[in-house]
Design an enzyme around this catalytic site. Structure first.
Site, PDB file in Angstrom:
ATOM      1  N   ASP A  55       0.758  -1.498  -0.300  1.00 22.27           N
ATOM      2  CA  ASP A  55      -0.165   0.332   0.571  1.00 22.27           C
ATOM      3  C   ASP A  55       0.923   1.695  -0.097  1.00 22.27           C
ATOM      4  O   ASP A  55       0.500   2.323   0.054  1.00 22.27           O
ATOM      5  CB  ASP A  55      -0.979  -0.343   0.894  1.00 22.27           C
ATOM      6  CG  ASP A  55      -2.475   0.991   1.304  1.00 22.27           C
ATOM      7  OD1 ASP A  55      -2.298   1.946   0.459  1.00 22.27           O
ATOM      8  OD2 ASP A  55      -2.580   0.772   2.231  1.00 22.27           O
ATOM      9  N   HIS A 111      -6.542   5.892   8.058  1.00 20.84           N
ATOM     10  CA  HIS A 111      -5.682   6.539   7.029  1.00 20.84           C
ATOM     11  C   HIS A 111      -5.853   7.436   7.654  1.00 20.84           C
ATOM     12  O   HIS A 111      -6.563   8.540   8.582  1.00 20.84           O
ATOM     13  CB  HIS A 111      -6.138   6.961   5.816  1.00 20.84           C
ATOM     14  CG  HIS A 111      -5.924   5.630   4.642  1.00 20.84           C
ATOM     15  ND1 HIS A 111      -6.292   6.087   3.333  1.00 20.84           N
ATOM     16  CD2 HIS A 111      -4.972   4.404   4.974  1.00 20.84           C
ATOM     17  CE1 HIS A 111      -5.606   4.820   2.625  1.00 20.84           C
ATOM     18  NE2 HIS A 111      -5.421   3.998   3.658  1.00 20.84           N
ATOM     19  N   CYS A 114      -3.704   6.891  -1.858  1.00 20.08           N
ATOM     20  CA  CYS A 114      -4.395   5.618  -2.446  1.00 20.08           C
ATOM     21  C   CYS A 114      -4.318   6.455  -3.951  1.00 20.08           C
ATOM     22  O   CYS A 114      -5.500   8.038  -3.763  1.00 20.08           O
ATOM     23  CB  CYS A 114      -5.272   5.753  -2.122  1.00 20.08           C
ATOM     24  SG  CYS A 114      -6.437   4.512  -3.530  1.00 20.08           S
ATOM     25  N   ASN A 165      -1.374   5.807   4.836  1.00 22.13           N
ATOM     26  CA  ASN A 165      -1.358   5.086   6.169  1.00 22.13           C
ATOM     27  C   ASN A 165      -1.203   5.559   7.389  1.00 22.13           C
ATOM     28  O   ASN A 165      -0.359   6.298   6.959  1.00 22.13           O
ATOM     29  CB  ASN A 165      -1.373   3.672   5.161  1.00 22.13           C
ATOM     30  CG  ASN A 165      -1.642   3.360   4.214  1.00 22.13           C
ATOM     31  OD1 ASN A 165      -3.040   2.249   4.298  1.00 22.13           O
ATOM     32  ND2 ASN A 165      -0.765   3.226   3.557  1.00 22.13           N
TER      33      ASN A 165
HETATM   34 MG    MG Z   1      -4.424   1.701   2.330  1.00 18.84          MG
END
Ligand code: MG
Length: 267
Positions: free
Chosen positions: A10, A203, A234, A243
């Site tokens: 991520d 997040h 994202c 995050n």
């Molecule tokens: Mg994430």
């Protein structure tokens, strides 16, 4: 208590520059020594669409697996699953969202379409003995559709469980949830699915990541997604920043007296 470190996937997916494969392998190996229970290493997606993760096979081949650590990968379709199986991943994740608009923009299908896509994939993963995580994105707010109601989240979670998902990760994709909203959703969700099967993915867009982790912990959640250094965001969700940082999560939980088992110095 389990920390799922999502930085290598991520996090690095959202870096504008390409991180060399050797650096990724060193990153995953170093994370393996911190005490996190699970590391989302990469994604078996199209390298045209996500060039940052185009070396998933090589990273898996070269990393040093530590006993007790689960090395997982995101898998969008059956082709991705076959690549993941060949790379000997320990666990796979599939990815959908409550918001139809977000799904159309992110994975180019409807919610129903995503579940249709997952069904044969999950069946195959289960025959291989692979546990399956299902990401439930936009579980609180959507950049396109605004507030998402808890009923729609519960409905999607139940549909994912029906098709064989072992664990869901409830994701605040744009980081707009408040602790009150987190508690309200978990109040609706936890009577329907055991907390051992629910992870939360926050997040820090509005600086509420840690508060939301603690609100979830107070409701009985024990699986927390986090990204070392707060890497990530994202690319398909305007406004989403990093995050919640792994160290912040560990410190906040330890501050409540929880035993997390992650070595902050190594982290
Ligand atoms: Mg994430």
């Amino acid at each position: 208590m389990k920390i799922v470190e999502v930085g290598p996937r991520d996090g690095l997916q959202n870096e504008t520059s390409l991180v060399p494969t050797a650096a990724k392998v060193a990153f995953v190996n170093a994370l393996s020594e911190t005490g996190v229970g699970e590391i989302e290493v990469s994604a078996f997606v199209s390298s045209r669409r996500v060039p940052q993760l185009g070396d998933a096979e090589t990273v898996f081949r070269r990393l040093s697996r530590k006993d007790g650590v689960v090395y997982s990968a995101l898998v969008p379709n059956e082709r991705g699953l076959e690549r993941a199986i060949a790379a000997c991943v320990d666990k796979i994740s599939v990815f959908t969202a409550v918001s139809e608009t977000f799904n159309q923009k992110n994975i180019h299908t409807s919610v129903d379409g995503s579940l249709r896509r997952f069904r044969p994939l999950i069946r195959r993963a289960r025959t291989m003995g692979l546990p399956v995580r299902g990401y439930v994105s936009t579980a609180f707010w959507c950049a396109f559709e605004g507030k998402i109601g808890p009923d729609a989240v519960v409905d999607l979670v139940e549909r994912l469980v029906d098709i064989g998902v072992d664990e869901v990760s409830i994701s605040d994709t744009i980081g707009k949830a408040t602790p009150v909203e987190v508690a309200a959703l978990l109040d609706c969700l936890l009577p329907r699915i055991a907390p051992e099967r629910v992870a939360v993915h926050f997040h820090d867009t509005y600086g509420r990541g840690v508060e939301n982790v603690l609100a979830s912990w107070a409701q009985g959640i024990r699986i927390f997604d986090a990204s070392v250094g707060g890497l990530g965001g994202c690319p398909f969700a305007p406004g989403a920043t990093g995050n919640v940082a792994t160290a912040s999560v560990v410190m906040a939980l330890e501050g409540k007296g929880a035993t997390v088992g992650v070595d902050l110095a190594k982290l």
